[in-house]
Enzyme design. Structure first.
Site, mmCIF file in Angstrom:
data_model
loop_
_atom_site.group_PDB
_atom_site.id
_atom_site.type_symbol
_atom_site.label_atom_id
_atom_site.label_comp_id
_atom_site.label_asym_id
_atom_site.label_seq_id
_atom_site.Cartn_x
_atom_site.Cartn_y
_atom_site.Cartn_z
ATOM 1 N N ASP A 1 -12.774 -3.096 -0.425
ATOM 2 C CA ASP A 1 -12.291 -4.408 -0.897
ATOM 3 C C ASP A 1 -13.254 -5.010 -1.923
ATOM 4 O O ASP A 1 -12.824 -5.597 -2.916
ATOM 5 C CB ASP A 1 -12.153 -5.386 0.279
ATOM 6 C CG ASP A 1 -10.889 -5.147 1.096
ATOM 7 O OD1 ASP A 1 -9.936 -4.570 0.550
ATOM 8 O OD2 ASP A 1 -10.875 -5.535 2.279
ATOM 9 N N GLY B 1 -4.071 -11.404 -6.708
ATOM 10 C CA GLY B 1 -4.801 -10.369 -5.968
ATOM 11 C C GLY B 1 -4.304 -8.958 -6.207
ATOM 12 O O GLY B 1 -4.819 -8.005 -5.594
ATOM 13 N N LYS C 1 -9.825 -5.125 10.809
ATOM 14 C CA LYS C 1 -10.921 -4.664 9.945
ATOM 15 C C LYS C 1 -12.300 -4.770 10.596
ATOM 16 O O LYS C 1 -13.132 -3.894 10.446
ATOM 17 C CB LYS C 1 -10.937 -5.483 8.656
ATOM 18 C CG LYS C 1 -9.871 -5.116 7.675
ATOM 19 C CD LYS C 1 -10.015 -5.920 6.406
ATOM 20 C CE LYS C 1 -8.927 -5.562 5.430
ATOM 21 N NZ LYS C 1 -9.049 -6.237 4.157
ATOM 22 N N SER D 1 0.818 -1.225 0.000
ATOM 23 C CA SER D 1 0.000 0.000 0.000
ATOM 24 C C SER D 1 0.853 1.277 0.000
ATOM 25 O O SER D 1 0.524 2.222 -0.731
ATOM 26 C CB SER D 1 -0.968 -0.011 1.184
ATOM 27 O OG SER D 1 -1.902 -1.040 1.010
HETATM 28 P P1 NDP Z 1 -9.313 -13.484 8.082
HETATM 29 O O1 NDP Z 1 -8.350 -13.764 9.176
HETATM 30 O O2 NDP Z 1 -10.537 -12.701 8.370
HETATM 31 O O3 NDP Z 1 -9.800 -14.902 7.442
HETATM 32 C C1 NDP Z 1 -8.854 -15.868 7.070
HETATM 33 C C2 NDP Z 1 -9.561 -16.940 6.255
HETATM 34 O O4 NDP Z 1 -8.557 -17.820 5.717
HETATM 35 C C3 NDP Z 1 -10.524 -17.832 7.084
HETATM 36 O O5 NDP Z 1 -11.543 -18.265 6.248
HETATM 37 C C4 NDP Z 1 -9.594 -18.990 7.468
HETATM 38 O O6 NDP Z 1 -10.290 -20.178 7.738
HETATM 39 C C5 NDP Z 1 -8.822 -19.156 6.187
HETATM 40 N N1 NDP Z 1 -7.534 -19.837 6.343
HETATM 41 C C6 NDP Z 1 -6.445 -19.371 6.998
HETATM 42 N N2 NDP Z 1 -5.417 -20.233 6.850
HETATM 43 C C7 NDP Z 1 -5.880 -21.269 6.112
HETATM 44 C C8 NDP Z 1 -5.290 -22.463 5.620
HETATM 45 N N3 NDP Z 1 -4.009 -22.747 5.892
HETATM 46 N N4 NDP Z 1 -6.050 -23.292 4.886
HETATM 47 C C9 NDP Z 1 -7.334 -22.991 4.614
HETATM 48 N N5 NDP Z 1 -7.953 -21.874 5.052
HETATM 49 C C10 NDP Z 1 -7.229 -21.014 5.781
HETATM 50 O O7 NDP Z 1 -8.437 -12.794 6.921
HETATM 51 P P2 NDP Z 1 -8.969 -11.899 5.713
HETATM 52 O O8 NDP Z 1 -10.183 -12.531 5.126
HETATM 53 O O9 NDP Z 1 -9.067 -10.471 6.106
HETATM 54 O O10 NDP Z 1 -7.751 -12.001 4.677
HETATM 55 C C11 NDP Z 1 -7.527 -13.167 3.914
HETATM 56 C C12 NDP Z 1 -6.418 -12.906 2.912
HETATM 57 O O11 NDP Z 1 -6.834 -11.962 1.952
HETATM 58 C C13 NDP Z 1 -5.165 -12.307 3.575
HETATM 59 O O12 NDP Z 1 -4.031 -13.093 3.184
HETATM 60 C C14 NDP Z 1 -5.097 -10.919 3.009
HETATM 61 O O13 NDP Z 1 -3.759 -10.462 2.850
HETATM 62 C C15 NDP Z 1 -5.775 -11.071 1.655
HETATM 63 N N6 NDP Z 1 -6.358 -9.807 1.156
HETATM 64 C C16 NDP Z 1 -6.067 -9.382 -0.111
HETATM 65 C C17 NDP Z 1 -6.618 -8.208 -0.593
HETATM 66 C C18 NDP Z 1 -6.272 -7.718 -1.955
HETATM 67 O O14 NDP Z 1 -6.587 -6.562 -2.258
HETATM 68 N N7 NDP Z 1 -5.702 -8.508 -2.826
HETATM 69 C C19 NDP Z 1 -7.528 -7.379 0.211
HETATM 70 C C20 NDP Z 1 -7.789 -7.933 1.511
HETATM 71 C C21 NDP Z 1 -7.219 -9.097 1.958
HETATM 72 P P3 NDP Z 1 -10.813 -20.530 9.235
HETATM 73 O O15 NDP Z 1 -12.049 -19.717 9.450
HETATM 74 O O16 NDP Z 1 -11.061 -21.987 9.163
HETATM 75 O O17 NDP Z 1 -9.682 -20.152 10.154
#
Ligand code: NDP
Length: 499
Positions: free
Chosen positions: A319, A447, A283, A236
């Site tokens: 987003d 992404g 967030k 960013s």
């Molecule tokens: P959260 O912590 O809110 O959610 C994480 C999610 O990933 C949950 O569904 C979790 O599952 C799952 N997860 C984590 N590790 C694993 C794994 N090893 N195998 C399977 N599922 C997994 O994070 P966010 O949703 O905020 O962010 C997710 C990703 O998105 C981040 O890496 C972030 O950097 C990226 N992102 C990219 C953006 C872009 O503009 N390109 C914008 C915003 C975010 P469970 O519920 O089972 O733990």
């Protein structure tokens, strides 16, 4: 325009000179404690001029472990060198500070370093420091909190009001923010390293020039930043500073690590940001800190954009828009069957975008309880109990790629049927998910377009106009940044120390 001082790190002096054949014109600090032996670097014809000479003590994080007499013997030949143009740096808490009185013709920097903490008696230290007849002053402490960072602001204000030249900032994980805020608060000098920094928090020349474009920063800058933990790898600052620089404003965008949200909020008035990007893990919680929320942020249940208003923070979420716009020109409009992996904040933003698009959506998550909760809020989305079955697009909205993992075990990945794959993750190399999808012959997208479009939407919220940077320009910028970063990581194997 701050004065940029390139810190010469022994064998690393060649790095900036070789950089894209451009070289580095300007001032450098000769760190005698880092320079091997007594031979000085041959700088003739390099465009570099020695502006500062120092010999940092081991207790200040430097390499010099000899006596004060030996240190004086190393520094003394530099007094009056080149007509006294080079500043000699002596420590306030050591006997060499007497030189500032003994050699009135020689310009000095009087410095104070504390590599352990920001001491509570810093106001008294500054009060005494400023009585010594030095040309410039420098305070460097280790920050353990945002309060330590903002603690430098009154000294910089005091120095300005007295017409004194002070550089003050903190070492450590808040280092980038602290150094850049130091410029905004009136500090006139920035030390940068030619390659891998010798101390945590020091900016490299590439970061100063290309990531922060920090030559613009000064008292007229409005401050923006990305708040989360971690934020040190965030792209960013690269994008937003390019957006601001493209409009020729002095506004500056910083990484703001917030491992302790309460500490960050307590320092917020002093930092005074005009806008913030909010990222993992704040967030969802930080929507409760907003005076007003957009309809999108309310629907998604999370904010990624805060804008300062007279009534408090206005919270929004861009987003979903970033995701929506990242599909344009890649996914034909008739491909409307989506399988979304993940149920976190990003998945929620994507479901919101797909709901508005009228798409047919199934969703899977590793933790079924979290998925159940999500589906209650998005009743049009179906649970993907069995992963097989046709989808046009599989979206990986999990954090698995960030950990270098597939979101599903390999056999379950193999049961997926699709034509397109989008991963919210981005990086110099394709994620395991995108490598798998490409191996299946699917069309893939990372992404980065989503990141660009959500950042562009934030810029519009903050400034009222589009950034003057296209997606193609942003992609080229990011790719060249990754190449520069890879080059800079090849630093000296034994570099360590302080400033
Ligand atoms: P959260 O912590 O809110 O959610 C994480 C999610 O990933 C949950 O569904 C979790 O599952 C799952 N997860 C984590 N590790 C694993 C794994 N090893 N195998 C399977 N599922 C997994 O994070 P966010 O949703 O905020 O962010 C997710 C990703 O998105 C981040 O890496 C972030 O950097 C990226 N992102 C990219 C953006 C872009 O503009 N390109 C914008 C915003 C975010 P469970 O519920 O089972 O733990």
């Amino acid at each position: 325009m701050p004065e940029i001082i390139l810190t010469l790190l022994g064998n690393l002096v060649a790095v900036p000179l070789a950089r894209d054949g451009r070289g580095f014109q300007g001032a450098c600090e000769l760190r005698l404690d880092l320079w091997p032996g007594f031979d000085l670097p041959a700088l003739e014809g390099t465009g570099l001029e020695i502006r500062i000479v120092s010999c940092r003590r081991a207790r200040d994080g430097g390499r010099f472990a000899g006596s004060e007499e030996e240190r004086a013997a190393r520094l003394r030949p530099h007094l009056g060198r080149a007509g006294g143009a080079a500043l000699v740096d002596v420590e306030w808490d050591g006997p060499l500070r007497e030189w500032t009185r003994e050699f009135p013709e020689q310009p000095f920097i009087l410095s104070y370093h504390n590599t352990q903490r920001t001491p509570p008696d810093l106001p008294a230290i500054w009060e005494d420091m400023r009585r010594w007849p030095a040309r410039r002053f420098k305070i460097v402490t280790a920050a353990h909190s945002w309060r330590d960072v903002t603690g430098m602001k009154p000294f910089l204000a005091d120095a300005r009001s007295r017409g004194l030249d002070l550089t003050a900032y903190c070492l450590g994980p808040f280092g980038h923010a602290s150094r850049l805020l130091g410029l905004v608060w009136g500090g006139g000098m920035m030390y940068v390293s030619p390659g891998a920094p010798p101390v945590p928090g020091m900016l490299t020349l590439h970061e100063f020039e290309e990531v922060y474009r920090a030559g613009r920063a000064g008292p007229d800058s409005r401050v923006y930043g990305v708040v989360g933990e971690p934020v040190d790898r965030s792209l960013s600052p690269l994008l937003h500073n390019r957006f601001f620089a493209g409009k020729e404003t002095a506004d500056i965008y910083l990484p703001m690590p917030a491992p302790d949200p309460a500490d960050f909020w307590a320092a917020l008035d002093e930092i005074g940001p005009a806008g913030l990007s909010v990222t993992v893990p704040h967030k969802e919680r930080w929507k409760d800190e907003c005076a007003v929320l957009s309809a999108d942020a309310r629907r998604i249940g999370a904010v990624n954009t805060l804008t300062a208003t007279p009534r408090g923070w206005a919270g929004d979420n861009t987003d979903w828009l970033g995701f929506e716009q990242s599909l344009a020109g890649w996914l034909p409009p008739d491909r409307d069957r989506f399988l979304v992996l993940g149920a976190g904040g990003t998945a929620r933003a994507i479901l919101h975008a797909l709901e508005r698009r009228g798409a047919r959506v199934r969703c899977w998550n590793r933790d079924p309880a979290r998925l159940k909760g999500l589906l209650k809020e998005f009743p049009s989305v179906r649970a993907a109990a069995a992963l097989g079955g046709e989808a046009d697009v599989v979206v990986n909205a999990t954090a698995a790629s960030a950990a270098g993992e597939l979101p599903l075990p390999e056999p379950e990945m193999a049961s997926l049927r699709a034509e397109y794959a989008l991963d919210v993750a981005y990086g110099p190399a394709p994620s395991p998910f995108l490598r798998f999808a490409a191996g299946q012959g699917w069309k893939v997208r990372d992404g980065l377009p989503m990141l660009f479009h959500q950042a562009a939407a934030q810029h519009r919220r903050w400034t009222g106009s589009d950034p003057a940077v296209s997606w193609a320009e942003a992609r080229a910028l990011v790719e060249s940044h990754w190449q520069d970063q890879a080059r800079e990581r090849i630093g000296p194997p034994d570099s360590s120390g302080s400033e």
